[in-house]
Enzyme design. Structure first.
Site, PDB file in Angstrom:
ATOM      1  CE  LYS A  44      -0.454  -0.316   5.205  1.00 38.81           C
ATOM      2  NZ  LYS A  44      -1.592  -0.511   6.212  1.00 38.81           N
TER       3      LYS A  44
ATOM      4  CG  HIS B 150      -6.967   8.927   7.634  1.00 38.54           C
ATOM      5  ND1 HIS B 150      -5.622   8.706   7.381  1.00 38.54           N
ATOM      6  CD2 HIS B 150      -7.093   7.744   8.457  1.00 38.54           C
ATOM      7  CE1 HIS B 150      -5.006   7.412   7.657  1.00 38.54           C
ATOM      8  NE2 HIS B 150      -6.176   6.823   7.897  1.00 38.54           N
TER       9      HIS B 150
ATOM     10  CG  ASP C  85      -7.144   3.459   2.680  1.00 35.34           C
ATOM     11  OD1 ASP C  85      -7.303   2.807   3.953  1.00 35.34           O
ATOM     12  OD2 ASP C  85      -6.056   3.973   2.739  1.00 35.34           O
TER      13      ASP C  85
END
Length: 361
Positions: free
Chosen positions: A177, A190, A260
């Protein structure tokens, strides 16, 4: 036809509730991701994993457990693993009497870390960790930072390959990742949508290079919630161009593609409008993801976002708006661990494990 189970969801506490069991038994659910709130001690974690497997033995029990600041279980005997940058520094800074000696020592240490990480998790019943980070450290991204091995794609590739070998020695698969690379974009996905404005060829030559070099070894890849506007207007995890045309067709990757977290801010806006988790999941699956993650939602309104996603994807299947990929389920099942795991007491007495601890930086 093998039915696709693409959803990986979370649970609220240290033991399963009736609501958890109902969700995990749904045929669209393929796995569960654990967090620090699901941990009290090793005995409790083992009981929890047994409870999950009693619901369905094929469920994938996963965790973000990289080392450094991303390590969910840190007490009751779990080794405090170093951040991946420690292995890059060992490569570059360790003394050597012959050329390449430091690089070999760093790779050996990374293999040891992979074995310790995988063996400790498997001794407690956890199947899979979302590691290694393949992002390059450009000195720009705080959310990546010391999670990256190095800024050189060649160093990252060889250290990641070593870590992956250690995981495989423990019987655990792995997940590179965040494809094609999160190290250049400064924003944290985020909380906002990161943008990497570099040309495609620059990204392929630098940040995405480890994915091509490791394409025959990687068992899973997680794409980034990052927009690369010179390639596609959508983030990579929702882009068929990135996942199908580049990752699959050009780089030759054949393993599982796992989104994700769809609850992250960068996954909640597509094509200029806010989308629901169901819309985000459908976009990711249609772009080429085999599995989609929805995290930290079991504690929101008694898990209503998870129930809405399961219902929404079920409705999309019934109405023909989503057609399952017949090959995806095989890729999901390939992530389940191989061979019998050592229990904790046996692991503590294992010579390979003890030697691996000695090799950690």
């Amino acid at each position: 036809m093998t039915f696709q189970a693409p959803l990986i969801i979370d649970i609220a506490g240290t033991r399963l509730t009736d609501a958890d069991r109902a969700r995990l038994s749904h045929p669209l659910v393929g796995g569960v991701i654990l967090f620090a709130r699901n941990w009290r001690d090793r005995a409790q974690l083992q009981r929890l994993c047994r409870q999950i497997k009693r619901v369905r033995s094929d469920l994938l029990i996963a965790v973000d457990h990289e080392g450094g600041r991303v390590q969910r279980f840190r007490s009751d005997g779990f080794t405090h693993l170093p951040p991946m940058r420690a292995f890059g520094r060992l490569w570059r800074e360790a003394p050597e009497t012959r050329p390449g000696e430091a690089a070999l020592a760093a790779c050996n240490a990374a293999t040891a870390a992979g074995y310790v990480l995988g063996a400790e998790l498997r001794a407690c019943g956890v199947d899979f960790s979302f590691t290694p980070v393949l992002d390059l450290d450009h000195g720009r991204s705080e959310v990546i930072g010391d999670r990256a091995f190095d800024g050189d794609a060649r160093v990252v590739t060889l250290l990641a390959q070593a870590l992956m070998h250690g995981l495989r020695l423990a019987g655990m698969a792995h997940c590179g990742k965040h494809f094609p690379g999160h190290g250049w974009a400064e924003a944290d996905s985020h909380t906002e949508l990161p943008v990497d404005g570099r040309p495609l060829q620059t990204i392929l030559n630098e940040d995405a290079a480890p994915y091509g070099w490791l394409s025959a070894a990687l068992t899973a890849v997680m794409p980034a919630h990052v927009v690369y506007p010179q390639v596609d207007a959508r983030p990579a995890g929702f882009s068929r161009r990135w996942l199908h045309d580049i990752l699959r067709a050009e780089l030759g990757f054949t393993g599982a593609i796992i989104s994700d977290d769809l609850a992250m801010a960068a996954a909640r806006v597509l094509d200029g409008r806010e989308v629901s988790p169901t819309e985000a999941a459908l976009a990711a699956l249609q772009a080429g993801c085999d599995l989609v993650l929805l995290c930290n939602q079991s504690t929101v309104d008694d898990g209503e976002p998870i129930d809405d996603l399961i219902e929404g994807l079920s409705r999309a299947l019934f109405e023909g708006r989503w057609v399952p990929d017949e090959t995806a389920e095989g890729r999901r099942r390939a992530l389940l661990p191989q061979g019998e795991a050592l229990d904790w007491d046996a692991l503590m007495a294992d010579a390979r494990y003890q030697r691996a601890l000695e090799l950690l930086p």
